[in-house]
Design an enzyme around this catalytic site. Structure first.
Site, PDB file in Angstrom:
ATOM      1  N   ILE A 101       0.876  -1.182   0.000  1.00  0.00           N
ATOM      2  CA  ILE A 101       0.000   0.000   0.000  1.00  0.00           C
ATOM      3  C   ILE A 101       0.905   1.222   0.000  1.00  0.00           C
ATOM      4  O   ILE A 101       1.968   1.211   0.639  1.00  0.00           O
ATOM      5  CB  ILE A 101      -0.960   0.012   1.215  1.00  0.00           C
ATOM      6  CG1 ILE A 101      -1.964   1.167   1.116  1.00  0.00           C
ATOM      7  CG2 ILE A 101      -0.200   0.051   2.536  1.00  0.00           C
ATOM      8  CD1 ILE A 101      -3.125   1.063   2.097  1.00  0.00           C
ATOM      9  N   VAL A 121       0.741   5.785  -0.408  1.00  0.00           N
ATOM     10  CA  VAL A 121       0.057   7.055  -0.660  1.00  0.00           C
ATOM     11  C   VAL A 121       1.125   8.033  -1.148  1.00  0.00           C
ATOM     12  O   VAL A 121       2.211   8.132  -0.532  1.00  0.00           O
ATOM     13  CB  VAL A 121      -0.605   7.584   0.634  1.00  0.00           C
ATOM     14  CG1 VAL A 121      -1.212   8.965   0.404  1.00  0.00           C
ATOM     15  CG2 VAL A 121      -1.664   6.600   1.128  1.00  0.00           C
ATOM     16  N   ARG A 176      -1.043  11.922   5.109  1.00  0.00           N
ATOM     17  CA  ARG A 176      -1.659  12.513   6.310  1.00  0.00           C
ATOM     18  C   ARG A 176      -2.954  13.255   5.981  1.00  0.00           C
ATOM     19  O   ARG A 176      -3.308  14.225   6.639  1.00  0.00           O
ATOM     20  CB  ARG A 176      -0.706  13.454   7.052  1.00  0.00           C
ATOM     21  CG  ARG A 176       0.515  12.776   7.678  1.00  0.00           C
ATOM     22  CD  ARG A 176       0.236  11.515   8.463  1.00  0.00           C
ATOM     23  NE  ARG A 176      -0.466  11.649   9.729  1.00  0.00           N
ATOM     24  CZ  ARG A 176       0.116  11.773  10.916  1.00  0.00           C
ATOM     25  NH1 ARG A 176       1.416  11.829  11.006  1.00  0.00           N
ATOM     26  NH2 ARG A 176      -0.596  11.820  12.016  1.00  0.00           N
ATOM     27  N   GLY A 191      -5.708  11.143   5.384  1.00  0.00           N
ATOM     28  CA  GLY A 191      -6.701  10.096   5.635  1.00  0.00           C
ATOM     29  C   GLY A 191      -6.904   9.125   4.492  1.00  0.00           C
ATOM     30  O   GLY A 191      -7.727   8.216   4.598  1.00  0.00           O
ATOM     31  N   GLY A 196      -4.796   6.797   3.210  1.00  0.00           N
ATOM     32  CA  GLY A 196      -4.350   5.435   3.511  1.00  0.00           C
ATOM     33  C   GLY A 196      -5.382   4.691   4.336  1.00  0.00           C
ATOM     34  O   GLY A 196      -5.726   3.548   4.046  1.00  0.00           O
ATOM     35  N   GLU A 224       2.170  -7.666   6.637  1.00  0.00           N
ATOM     36  CA  GLU A 224       3.491  -7.575   7.264  1.00  0.00           C
ATOM     37  C   GLU A 224       3.974  -6.135   7.147  1.00  0.00           C
ATOM     38  O   GLU A 224       3.698  -5.476   6.150  1.00  0.00           O
ATOM     39  CB  GLU A 224       4.518  -8.470   6.545  1.00  0.00           C
ATOM     40  CG  GLU A 224       4.400  -9.939   6.870  1.00  0.00           C
ATOM     41  CD  GLU A 224       3.696 -10.690   5.763  1.00  0.00           C
ATOM     42  OE1 GLU A 224       3.534 -10.104   4.670  1.00  0.00           O
ATOM     43  OE2 GLU A 224       3.280 -11.835   5.979  1.00  0.00           O
ATOM     44  N   ASN A 237       8.975   0.809  10.420  1.00  0.00           N
ATOM     45  CA  ASN A 237       7.968   1.642   9.740  1.00  0.00           C
ATOM     46  C   ASN A 237       6.895   2.109  10.728  1.00  0.00           C
ATOM     47  O   ASN A 237       5.799   1.559  10.803  1.00  0.00           O
ATOM     48  CB  ASN A 237       7.343   0.857   8.575  1.00  0.00           C
ATOM     49  CG  ASN A 237       6.550   1.753   7.637  1.00  0.00           C
ATOM     50  OD1 ASN A 237       6.192   2.878   8.004  1.00  0.00           O
ATOM     51  ND2 ASN A 237       6.276   1.268   6.441  1.00  0.00           N
ATOM     52  N   TYR A 286      -2.027   0.928  10.985  1.00  0.00           N
ATOM     53  CA  TYR A 286      -2.630  -0.401  11.146  1.00  0.00           C
ATOM     54  C   TYR A 286      -3.198  -0.600  12.556  1.00  0.00           C
ATOM     55  O   TYR A 286      -4.317  -1.102  12.715  1.00  0.00           O
ATOM     56  CB  TYR A 286      -1.597  -1.490  10.837  1.00  0.00           C
ATOM     57  CG  TYR A 286      -0.982  -1.399   9.450  1.00  0.00           C
ATOM     58  CD1 TYR A 286      -1.734  -0.957   8.361  1.00  0.00           C
ATOM     59  CD2 TYR A 286       0.343  -1.752   9.220  1.00  0.00           C
ATOM     60  CE1 TYR A 286      -1.173  -0.861   7.097  1.00  0.00           C
ATOM     61  CE2 TYR A 286       0.908  -1.670   7.951  1.00  0.00           C
ATOM     62  CZ  TYR A 286       0.149  -1.218   6.901  1.00  0.00           C
ATOM     63  OH  TYR A 286       0.699  -1.125   5.645  1.00  0.00           O
TER      64      TYR A 286
HETATM   65  C1  COA Z   1       1.747   4.335   5.655  1.00  0.00           C
HETATM   66  C2  COA Z   1       0.982   5.210   4.651  1.00  0.00           C
HETATM   67  C3  COA Z   1       0.289   4.302   3.624  1.00  0.00           C
HETATM   68  C4  COA Z   1      -0.084   6.003   5.440  1.00  0.00           C
HETATM   69  O1  COA Z   1      -0.894   6.713   4.492  1.00  0.00           O
HETATM   70  P1  COA Z   1      -1.559   8.125   4.842  1.00  0.00           P
HETATM   71  O2  COA Z   1      -2.592   8.390   3.840  1.00  0.00           O
HETATM   72  O3  COA Z   1      -0.490   9.148   5.021  1.00  0.00           O
HETATM   73  O4  COA Z   1      -2.207   7.821   6.274  1.00  0.00           O
HETATM   74  P2  COA Z   1      -3.528   8.506   6.872  1.00  0.00           P
HETATM   75  O5  COA Z   1      -3.503   9.956   6.586  1.00  0.00           O
HETATM   76  O6  COA Z   1      -4.705   7.721   6.457  1.00  0.00           O
HETATM   77  O7  COA Z   1      -3.225   8.297   8.429  1.00  0.00           O
HETATM   78  C5  COA Z   1      -4.000   7.434   9.228  1.00  0.00           C
HETATM   79  C6  COA Z   1      -3.299   7.277  10.571  1.00  0.00           C
HETATM   80  O8  COA Z   1      -2.051   6.585  10.374  1.00  0.00           O
HETATM   81  C7  COA Z   1      -1.080   7.124  11.290  1.00  0.00           C
HETATM   82  N1  COA Z   1      -0.016   7.765  10.520  1.00  0.00           N
HETATM   83  C8  COA Z   1       0.031   7.973   9.177  1.00  0.00           C
HETATM   84  N2  COA Z   1       1.208   8.546   8.830  1.00  0.00           N
HETATM   85  C9  COA Z   1       1.903   8.702   9.992  1.00  0.00           C
HETATM   86  C10 COA Z   1       3.191   9.242  10.278  1.00  0.00           C
HETATM   87  N3  COA Z   1       3.991   9.748   9.324  1.00  0.00           N
HETATM   88  N4  COA Z   1       3.597   9.228  11.571  1.00  0.00           N
HETATM   89  C11 COA Z   1       2.822   8.729  12.546  1.00  0.00           C
HETATM   90  N5  COA Z   1       1.575   8.211  12.322  1.00  0.00           N
HETATM   91  C12 COA Z   1       1.140   8.194  11.057  1.00  0.00           C
HETATM   92  C13 COA Z   1      -1.804   8.131  12.147  1.00  0.00           C
HETATM   93  O9  COA Z   1      -2.334   7.425  13.262  1.00  0.00           O
HETATM   94  C14 COA Z   1      -2.920   8.572  11.233  1.00  0.00           C
HETATM   95  O10 COA Z   1      -4.023   9.087  11.894  1.00  0.00           O
HETATM   96  P3  COA Z   1      -4.089  10.685  12.221  1.00  0.00           P
HETATM   97  O11 COA Z   1      -3.699  11.409  10.976  1.00  0.00           O
HETATM   98  O12 COA Z   1      -5.518  10.869  12.625  1.00  0.00           O
HETATM   99  O13 COA Z   1      -3.095  10.895  13.325  1.00  0.00           O
HETATM  100  C15 COA Z   1       1.929   6.238   3.971  1.00  0.00           C
HETATM  101  O14 COA Z   1       2.697   6.884   4.960  1.00  0.00           O
HETATM  102  C16 COA Z   1       2.859   5.622   2.949  1.00  0.00           C
HETATM  103  O15 COA Z   1       2.516   5.484   1.776  1.00  0.00           O
HETATM  104  N6  COA Z   1       4.085   5.254   3.404  1.00  0.00           N
HETATM  105  C17 COA Z   1       5.115   4.717   2.495  1.00  0.00           C
HETATM  106  C18 COA Z   1       4.767   3.328   2.013  1.00  0.00           C
HETATM  107  C19 COA Z   1       4.562   2.374   3.159  1.00  0.00           C
HETATM  108  O16 COA Z   1       5.258   2.405   4.176  1.00  0.00           O
HETATM  109  N7  COA Z   1       3.590   1.479   2.997  1.00  0.00           N
HETATM  110  C20 COA Z   1       3.264   0.484   4.004  1.00  0.00           C
HETATM  111  C21 COA Z   1       4.138  -0.722   3.827  1.00  0.00           C
HETATM  112  S1  COA Z   1       3.699  -2.003   5.023  1.00  0.00           S
END
Ligand code: COA
Length: 155
Positions: free
Chosen positions: A78, A80, A86, A88, A90, A112, A117, A124
């Protein structure tokens, strides 16, 4: 059969096609130290796994790949786009994947995640995934290997 194209208040989630792979691979390369290649995505889709793209105002913002086996769903990847994190997306994409798997009789969703991370783990855990184990040296790392945390959410 569930409509695979779903609209979530301005965001749409639709099956990934080969036309999406230029964008997906560019994001993957920007997001991951050890990215999936175009060939990895082609193989995954060709093997029948589900690929998904989330769009907002017609522009792609997020992607995911899911493996379905009997009553289990497994998140294979997955991401974003960096500029869209940040907001919402993901959470919404993963929630959609869980709801879809549950509608299609899956009872558990597995994934996994690297022990390093923190962002993904926070996502999750906040969505009801619990750690059920670790896989030692599962991922390649800058130096050596890195453990995976295995997580499950009951659907
Ligand atoms: C992990 C990832 C998919 C999250 O996507 P996102 O759209 O930014 O996440 P959301 O905005 O939906 O965040 C949902 C919650 O996740 C947590 N979260 C997301 N990014 C975070 C960060 N950088 N630090 C801490 N918590 C985080 C928070 O609890 C957040 O809730 P909040 O915003 O109300 O505090 C994104 O950071 C990403 O693409 N990372 C790189 C690829 C990756 O690591 N994929 C997963 C491999 S297992």
């Amino acid at each position: 059969m569930t409509d695979p194209n779903t609209t979530l208040s301005g965001a749409s989630i639709a099956p990934m096609s080969t036309d999406d792979l230029d964008w997906v691979c560019a994001q993957e390369a920007a997001l991951q130290a050890h990215p999936w290649t175009r060939g990895n995505f082609m193989d995954a889709l060709g093997a029948g796994n589900e690929g998904w793209i989330m769009r907002v105002a017609g522009e792609p913002v997020a992607y995911a790949v899911v493996l379905r086996v009997l009553d289990e769903a497994h998140l294979l990847g997955i991401g974003v786009a960096v500029s869209e994190q940040r907001r919402g997306y993901g959470r919404r994409l993963l929630q959609h994947l869980c709801e879809r798997a549950a509608k299609e009789s899956a009872t558990s969703f597995f994934l996994e995640v690297r022990v390093s991370n923190d962002a993904a783990q926070a996502l999750y855990r906040g969505m009801g995934f619990d750690e059920i184990g670790r896989r030692r040296g599962y991922y390649p790392a800058g130096v050596g290997r890195e453990d995976a945390i295995v997580m499950r959410r009951t659907l």
